[in-house]
Design a protein around this motif. Structure first.
Motif, short mmCIF file in Angstrom:
data_model
loop_
_atom_site.label_atom_id
_atom_site.label_comp_id
_atom_site.label_asym_id
_atom_site.label_seq_id
_atom_site.Cartn_x
_atom_site.Cartn_y
_atom_site.Cartn_z
N ASN A 42 0.72 -1.17 0.19
CA ASN A 42 0.12 0.43 0.13
C ASN A 42 0.79 1.26 0.16
OD1 ASN A 42 -1.92 2.01 0.59
ND2 ASN A 42 -2.59 0.77 1.63
N ASP A 64 0.71 -0.42 11.22
CA ASP A 64 -0.46 -1.22 10.63
C ASP A 64 0.03 -2.71 9.49
OD1 ASP A 64 -2.35 -3.06 10.20
OD2 ASP A 64 -3.71 -1.06 11.06
N LEU A 65 0.76 -3.70 9.40
CA LEU A 65 1.18 -5.25 8.78
C LEU A 65 -0.06 -4.65 7.77
CD1 LEU A 65 3.45 -7.06 11.15
CD2 LEU A 65 3.84 -4.45 9.37
N ASP A 66 -1.59 -4.67 8.64
CA ASP A 66 -2.06 -5.56 7.50
C ASP A 66 -2.63 -4.30 6.32
OD1 ASP A 66 -2.92 -7.64 9.11
OD2 ASP A 66 -3.99 -6.62 10.97
N ILE A 67 -2.64 -3.34 6.76
CA ILE A 67 -2.81 -1.76 5.98
C ILE A 67 -1.71 -2.01 4.75
CG2 ILE A 67 -3.13 0.13 5.36
CD1 ILE A 67 -4.54 0.60 8.79
N GLU A 94 7.48 -9.60 8.56
CA GLU A 94 7.29 -9.31 9.70
C GLU A 94 8.34 -9.11 11.66
OE1 GLU A 94 3.79 -11.48 8.20
OE2 GLU A 94 6.17 -11.92 8.65
N LYS A 107 8.35 -0.91 13.88
CA LYS A 107 7.09 -1.11 14.38
C LYS A 107 7.06 -0.83 16.21
CE LYS A 107 3.04 -3.51 15.44
NZ LYS A 107 2.47 -5.25 15.12
N GLU A 144 -0.73 -7.15 1.72
CA GLU A 144 -1.34 -7.80 1.96
C GLU A 144 -1.10 -8.81 0.84
OE1 GLU A 144 -5.66 -7.45 -0.35
OE2 GLU A 144 -4.63 -5.75 -1.59
N LYS A 145 -0.74 -10.99 1.08
CA LYS A 145 -0.73 -11.32 -0.47
C LYS A 145 -1.96 -11.94 -0.58
CE LYS A 145 2.81 -13.26 3.14
NZ LYS A 145 2.47 -14.36 4.56
#
Length: 392
Positions: free
Chosen positions: A6, A200-203, A187, A194, A206-207
Motif C-alpha cells: 500500500n 499496521d501490517l494489515d494495512i 514481520e 514498529k 497483503e499477500k
C-alpha cells in the motif's frame, strides 16, 4: 505468493516515522552528525540507508565536478586529493532538520520495500549500476544491505556470471527461489520499525496470488535452456569470501561504519551515478483502445479540482513524492527507476500536454502494457497535466 504494498500508507508511515524521530532528536540539537546517524534508531537498516543516501549524493556532486573539461581528474595526485577531500567531508557531516528529515523518510520507505519485496528491491539496485560493473556496484554497496543480505552476498566476485545486468537478475531470482523459505519473515524485520513508530501490517501489505502473467514486477523472459545453464553456473561457482584491508586514512565515520559491519574496504567508496537507460528504438504499438486520448484527459482534469493547478509544476522529476515514486516505478515502469526518470525528463522537453500524451502513447503505453484506467496511470497523467498550462 506476491506482496502488494500500500504505497500511500507507506508514504504516510515513512513521513510519520521521520517526524517522530526528528522531533525527539532536534528538540535539543540543531544539527545531525555522521556518527549520530549510525546510532539514530534501533533499526540498523534505516540508519545505514541514510548514510548510503549521503554518499550517493556526494558521488553525484563529484561526477559533476569531474565533468569540468579543463582538468585531468584521472591524474594520480588529483585522485589522492579527492580521496582526502572525501574523508574530510565524511568527518564533517552536519545536517539540519529540514534537509535530514526527507532523507530519513526515504530510508524508512526503502527499508520497508527491502523487507517486504527483496527481489524487486535488489533488481532495482542492479539497474542502478547501468554503465558500470554490476559486481563493483554491489560490492561497493554491500555493507549497506542489512536485511535479506544473503540474496546478493554470493553474487559478488562470483565466477561464471557475466557482467550484464540480466545475468545478475537471473542469478538473483534463482537465489530467491532457493532461499525464500529460509529468509527472515518481513514481520520480524518490520518489528524494529514498529517499536519506534506504530506500523499496521494489515494495512501496509497483503499477500496476493500471482496471476498467470507473472509476479507484480515481471522478470525478464528466460528460456528453460537459459535457466538450466544459469543453474549449472551457480552450482559450479566458488563463493569467494574476500577479506580486504581498510584504506589507510583518518576517517572516523568510515571507520565506525567498518567496525559496525566488520567488513572494511580496500579502496575508496565507489558509487555510480544513476544513468539514463537506453530506450528501445522500436516500441510495441498499443491498440487504439488502449491509447490515452489527450483531449479527453485534458477535459477531464480541467473539469475537476486540478484545473487551477495546471502549469503549477516545473521539472517533473522534482515534483514526484515518495508515494508516487514507488507507485510509478513499480506499476508503470517495470520496477526500473531509471526508466521513470528518463520518461519524466522526456516529458519535460515537450511543449504542450498534447505532445506529452503523444510521447507517452508512443513510448510507454504499448511497450509497458499500461492500463489507462488504472489508479497509477490516472495519477501520472494528473502530474503531467499540472506540468502544462496549455493543451496544445
Amino acid at each position: 505468493m506476491s506482496i502488494k504494498i500500500n504505497s500511500k500508507y507507506l508514504e504516510n508511515y515513512a513521513l510519520g516515522f521521520a517526524k517522530k524521530v526528528c522531533d525527539q532528536y532536534f528538540s535539543s540539537k540543531q544539527y545531525m552528525t555522521g556518527t549520530e546517524i549510525l546510532k539514530l534508531t534501533d533499526s540498523k537498516q534505516v540508519n545505514f540507508f541514510v548514510i548510503k543516501s549521503l554518499f550517493e549524493a556526494w558521488h553525484v556532486e563529484l561526477e559533476k565536478l569531474k565533468s569540468n573539461p579543463f582538468f585531468d581528474y584521472r591524474d594520480n595526485s588529483v585522485h589522492q586529493a579527492l580521496n582526502e577531500f572525501m574523508n574530510v567531508l565524511s568527518r564533517s557531516i552536519k545536517i539540519d532538520r529540514g534537509n535530514f528529515e526527507p532523507l530519513l523518510g526515504e530510508a524508512v520507505a526503502f527499508s520497508v520495500i527491502l523487507a517486504l519485496d527483496p527481489l524487486s528491491f535488489f533488481r532495482g539496485e542492479i539497474d542502478k549500476s547501468s554503465g558500470s560493473s554490476v559486481n563493483d556496484f554491489l560490492k561497493g554497496n554491500e555493507k549497506y544491505y542489512k536485511w535479506n543480505h544473503s540474496l546478493i552476498a554470493n553474487l559478488i566476485d562470483r565466477a561464471g556470471i557475466s557482467q550484464s545486468a540480466d545475468a545478475y537478475k537471473q542469478a538473483l531470482r534463482l537465489n530467491f527461489e532457493q532461499q525464500k523459505d529460509q529468509l527472515t519473515r518481513p514481520e520480524d524485520y518490520l518489528a524494529e520499525l514498529k517499536n519506534i513508530f506504530h506500523l499496521d501490517l494489515d494495512i501496509l501489505f497483503e499477500k496476493v496470488a500471482e496471476k498467470a502473467e507473472g509476479p507484480i514486477i515481471e522478470e525478464s523472459a528466460q528460456t528453460k535452456e537459459e535457466a538450466l545453464v544459469e543453474e549449472d553456473l551457480m552450482a559450479e561457482a566458488v563463493v569467494k569470501q574476500e577479506v580486504v584491508e581498510p584504506e589507510n586514512v583518518d576517517n572516523s565515520l568510515v571507520e565506525e561504519i567498518q567496525e559496525t559491519i566488520q567488513s572494511p574496504e580496500k579502496d575508496e567508496e565507489r558509487f555510480e551515478e544513476e544513468s539514463i537507460p537506453n530506450i528501445p528504438s522500436q516500441y510495441k504499438v498499443a491498440s487504439a483502445a488502449k491509447l490515452i486520448d489527450p483531449l479527453q484527459a485534458w477535459e477531464k482534469f480541467e473539469s475537476e479540482q486540478y484545473s487551477v493547478m495546471k502549469g503549477s509544476v516545473g521539472e517533473l522529476s522534482e515534483n514526484v513524492g515518495i508515494n508516487q515514486r514507488f507507485m510509478f516505478t513499480k506499476e508503470l515502469f517495470d520496477g526500473n527507476p531509471d526508466l521513470m526518470k528518463h520518461a519524466l525528463k522526456s516529458i519535460d522537453q515537450c511543449d504542450s500536454f498534447m505532445s506529452a500524451i503523444t510521447l507517452i502513447n508512443e513510448r510507454y503505453v504499448g511497450e509497458l502494457d499500461w492500463d489507462k484506467n488504472s489508479e497509477a496511470v490516472e495519477e501520472f497523467l494528473q502530474l503531467v497535466f499540472r506540468k502544462f498550462d496549455q493543451r496544445g
